[in-house]
Design an enzyme around this catalytic site. Structure first.
Site, PDB file in Angstrom:
ATOM      1  N   GLU A 142      -8.861   5.159  -8.346  1.00 52.42           N
ATOM      2  CA  GLU A 142      -9.611   5.650  -7.163  1.00 52.42           C
ATOM      3  C   GLU A 142     -10.414   6.948  -7.534  1.00 52.42           C
ATOM      4  O   GLU A 142     -10.168   8.058  -6.928  1.00 52.42           O
ATOM      5  CB  GLU A 142      -8.928   5.769  -6.090  1.00 52.42           C
ATOM      6  N   GLU A 316      -6.682  -3.518  -4.133  1.00 50.30           N
ATOM      7  CA  GLU A 316      -5.790  -3.258  -2.895  1.00 50.30           C
ATOM      8  C   GLU A 316      -6.050  -3.803  -1.709  1.00 50.30           C
ATOM      9  O   GLU A 316      -7.352  -3.409  -1.269  1.00 50.30           O
ATOM     10  CB  GLU A 316      -5.642  -1.847  -2.918  1.00 50.30           C
TER      11      GLU A 316
HETATM   12  C1  GLA Z   1      -5.298   4.063  -1.869  1.00 50.99           C
HETATM   13  C2  GLA Z   1      -4.403   4.288  -3.345  1.00 50.99           C
HETATM   14  C3  GLA Z   1      -3.130   3.997  -3.366  1.00 50.99           C
HETATM   15  C4  GLA Z   1      -2.563   4.092  -2.094  1.00 50.99           C
HETATM   16  C5  GLA Z   1      -3.123   3.417  -0.903  1.00 50.99           C
HETATM   17  C6  GLA Z   1      -2.672   3.499   0.583  1.00 50.99           C
HETATM   18  O1  GLA Z   1      -5.975   3.010  -2.171  1.00 50.99           O
HETATM   19  O2  GLA Z   1      -5.152   3.913  -4.452  1.00 50.99           O
HETATM   20  O3  GLA Z   1      -2.282   4.317  -4.343  1.00 50.99           O
HETATM   21  O4  GLA Z   1      -2.330   5.289  -1.918  1.00 50.99           O
HETATM   22  O5  GLA Z   1      -4.489   4.043  -0.998  1.00 50.99           O
HETATM   23  O6  GLA Z   1      -3.596   2.891   1.448  1.00 50.99           O
END
Ligand code: GLA
Length: 652
Positions: A142, A316
């Site tokens: 991210e 995710e």
């Molecule tokens: C982000 C991060 C993860 C985690 C999630 C929690 O998407 O990439 O490492 O912290 O948030 O929602």
């Protein structure tokens, strides 16, 4: 088509084999690992420990699962920060150093960090590049999250000065381009240029825009070098990155995606809905509290597909409550399944869930996993089982391209302009763009997102909700295109240096529609006025422009005082006000009919994605809904009766 984010380093090694066995039972195929594990891979400088990672990969591979390996660069370890304190970024609002103790604590302009990040990437890529169990790589994690694109450090300043010199050539050109004669800001040398932060009052908009361009370039430089290193050692493996919503990157997303094989997106519908819709009235918000807004994830999916011009992955997906929203409700039962199908409908080829098991320690201990921290199964488990079974029986080709005749024209620079030049506190670029998007989606239209340098020749309807800087190249493409082009207010008014267009706004757009904006006003959110279109009244709010044009231009809608609010000339329409969703729905319905686009007036909270041979229907609402499918519909999931939070899929 399903996967999971897994942290073997969080759990005793004795648990791994059973975890992997259960992953297989759940129908998962991909396991993403290692994105935060630097301190375990290299506990001290140069002392690597990969034995645990080798064993973890072996356990995963022995079950036939595929690994997505990540570079651990979002979390530089403490020893590295102590060795090179200039890795830490500087907060642009306070000028203070942002400390160690969470993640993403690095400055894209720290050469020390650049070198260290590339070093660990190379070590990993050399070690695992050709590992048969590793099918692909994720860069960092991210990028830009937690507001880390911009840094106010000395390193950033020096790099910015060099960037300005490359961009403008000589200091007089910079002075001229920015207009530094204003408020005695003229420079004699590039070394005098500060970052546009911590000043007494507003800083120069051109200076600000240059700083944003520079900061974005720094992110891309870092990211591209990482991709290059991975590719050098990992032949035939894909390289992707897990994007956050496009507005949050403060980076040119199209440039960021350019060297990736495909883009991934991290989908947190409830957390994001909570942050984005905080100004919604409670009556409107409450129904979406545990479902997310029906168009909000789709908005991100369609943008994600747009930046790499192909299908994407969800790296995710939220499986239960998160921990980082202002408030963190649990999903309604059924939503984990619905969000998964929603992603497939909009072009996801794989959906991975975050995360396997809820860790009982550290920052995310309140964030759900597919399994609870005592290893019991959470609600998400059962919904993923259902998705697994439906994927098997429905037999849908998720790799088929998403085709549509409608596109929204976007780009991070538009957002930057609106953030730099406030003019009205209530103008929010993302809210504006989303209002156009949701109107199109409420009509059942599938929407692409394109930047101004994309091919636009295949579209019938192009909508540019806010395009302040419009280069001549895009105007030329519009002239050659068959599409009806609709511009929203604030379009075309600025030069590439964020000065006013000399021929008055909407600048170059006047080549498509001969109108001029004589004045612009912004209005308090609680002082909206009326406008009329086809004998119906709608809101005109927040941003209003006075447009003046010759008789050859048609008035489509009027403000309450009779002046034109929407005007059209041939294939170009200019909307001069920020209006309401209702206006945009009714207006686009008329435009779509003229263009022969199939429009379906859907019940509230029902959405459809028509992919030609396969059609997906979703009910985000709390009531049962019915719709009528065509006679030839062959339902592979569900039926014409949708329970609350239910999904139906039929083939033609
Ligand atoms: C982000 C991060 C993860 C985690 C999630 C929690 O998407 O990439 O490492 O912290 O948030 O929602």
């Amino acid at each position: 088509m399903l996967g999971i984010c897994y942290y073997p380093e969080h759990w005793p090694e004795e648990m791994w084999a059973n975890d992997v066995k259960e992953m297989c039972e759940l129908g998962l195929k991909y396991v993403r690992i290692a994105e935060f594990a630097w301190s375990k891979m290299e506990p001290r400088e140069g002392q690597y420990d990969f034995a645990w990672l080798d064993r973890a990969i072996d356990v995963i591979a022995s079950a036939g699962l595929k690994v997505i390996m990540c570079t651990p660069t979002a979390t530089p370890p403490k020893w590295l920060i102590d060795k090179y304190p200039d890795i830490l970024p500087v907060d642009v609002n306070t000028g203070t150093v942002r400390g160690f103790g969470s993640r993403r604590h690095y400055d894209f302009s720290s050469e020390n960090y650049f070198n260290e990040a590339m070093r660990i990437t190379e070590v990993l890529a050399k070690r695992y590049g050709e590992h048969p169990a590793i099918c692909g790589w994720q860069t960092d994690n991210e990028i830009a999250c937690h507001d880390t694109t911009h840094s106010g450090s000395e390193n950033a300043k020096v790099a910015f000065q060099a960037w300005c010199e490359r961009y403008y050539g000589d200091i007089d050109s910079l002075n001229k381009a920015w207009g530094t004669i204003f408020w005695s800001m003229e420079y004699q040398d590039f070394s005098q240029i500060e970052l546009p932060i911590l000043a007494v009052t507003e800083t120069h908009p051109s200076h600000n825009l240059a700083y944003r361009r520079f900061s974005s370039d720094q992110v891309i430089r870092f990211h591209d070098e990482m991709i290059r290193i991975i590719r050098a050692h990992a032949p035939d493996r894909f390289v992707t990155h897990n994007f956050i919503p496009m507005v949050d990157t403060q980076t040119d997303n199209y440039a960021l995606a350019k060297n990736l094989d495909f883009v991934s997106y991290d989908n947190y519908p409830l957390g994001r809905t909570d942050l984005f819709f905080e100004h919604m009235s409670p009556e409107e918000f409450k129904p979406y509290m545990r479902t997310g807004h029906p168009d909000f994830s789709s908005y991100s999916f369609d943008q994600t597909r747009g930046v790499s011009k192909k299908n994407f992955w969800i790296m995710e997906q939220q499986p239960g409550p998160v921990n980082w929203g202002h408030h963190n409700p649990r999903p309604e039962n059924g939503m984990v399944r619905l969000w998964s199908w929603q992603a497939f409908a909009h072009g996801a080829e794989v959906v991975c869930y975050f995360r396997w098991r809820q860790a009982p320690f550290a920052q995310e201990q309140m964030h759900a996993g597919v399994k609870r921290n005592d290893n019991s199964k959470s609600q998400a488990w059962y919904e993923i089982e259902q998705v697994r079974d439906e994927l098997a029986s429905a037999n849908i080709d998720t790799s088929a391209p998403v085709k549509t005749r409608v596109a929204i024209v976007t780009g991070t620079i538009n957002q930057w302009v609106t953030e730099i030049e406030r003019q009205g506190d209530s103008y929010n670029h993302q809210q504006v763009e989303f209002t156009y998007y949701t109107a199109l989606r409420q009509l059942g239209l599938t929407v692409d997102f394109v930047s101004t340098d994309c091919d636009i020749s295949t579209y019938d309807l192009l909508v540019a909700p806010c395009l302040p800087i419009v280069e001549q190249g895009f105007i030329d493409k519009c002239k050659a295109a068959k599409a009806h082009v609709v511009f929203g207010p604030r379009s075309g008014g600025k030069t590439s240096e964020l000065s006013l267009a000399s021929q008055l706004p909407p600048g170059n757009i006047q080549q498509l529609i001969p109108l001029k904006i004589h004045s612009t006003e912004t209005i308090r959110p609680d002082c909206s006025e009326l406008m009329s279109f086809n004998d119906r009244q709608y809101d005109s709010k927040l941003w209003r422009e006075e447009i003046v044009f010759p008789e050859t231009v048609m008035t489509i809608a009027k403000y309450h005082d009779g002046r034109p609010a929407v005007a059209r000339f041939e294939n170009t329409t200019y909307i001069a006000s920020l209006t309401c969703e209702n206006f945009l729905v009714d207006y686009f319905e008329v435009v779509a009919a003229e263009l022969g686009l199939d429009v379906v007036k859907l019940p509230k909270d029902v959405r459809i994605v028509d992919r030609g041979s396969v059609v997906f229907v979703f009910n985000y609402g709390h009531q049962e809904q019915r719709f009528t499918a065509p006679q030839e519909a062959n339902f592979v999931i569900g039926s014409e009766v949708l329970a609350p939070f239910d999904v139906a899929v039929y083939k033609r």
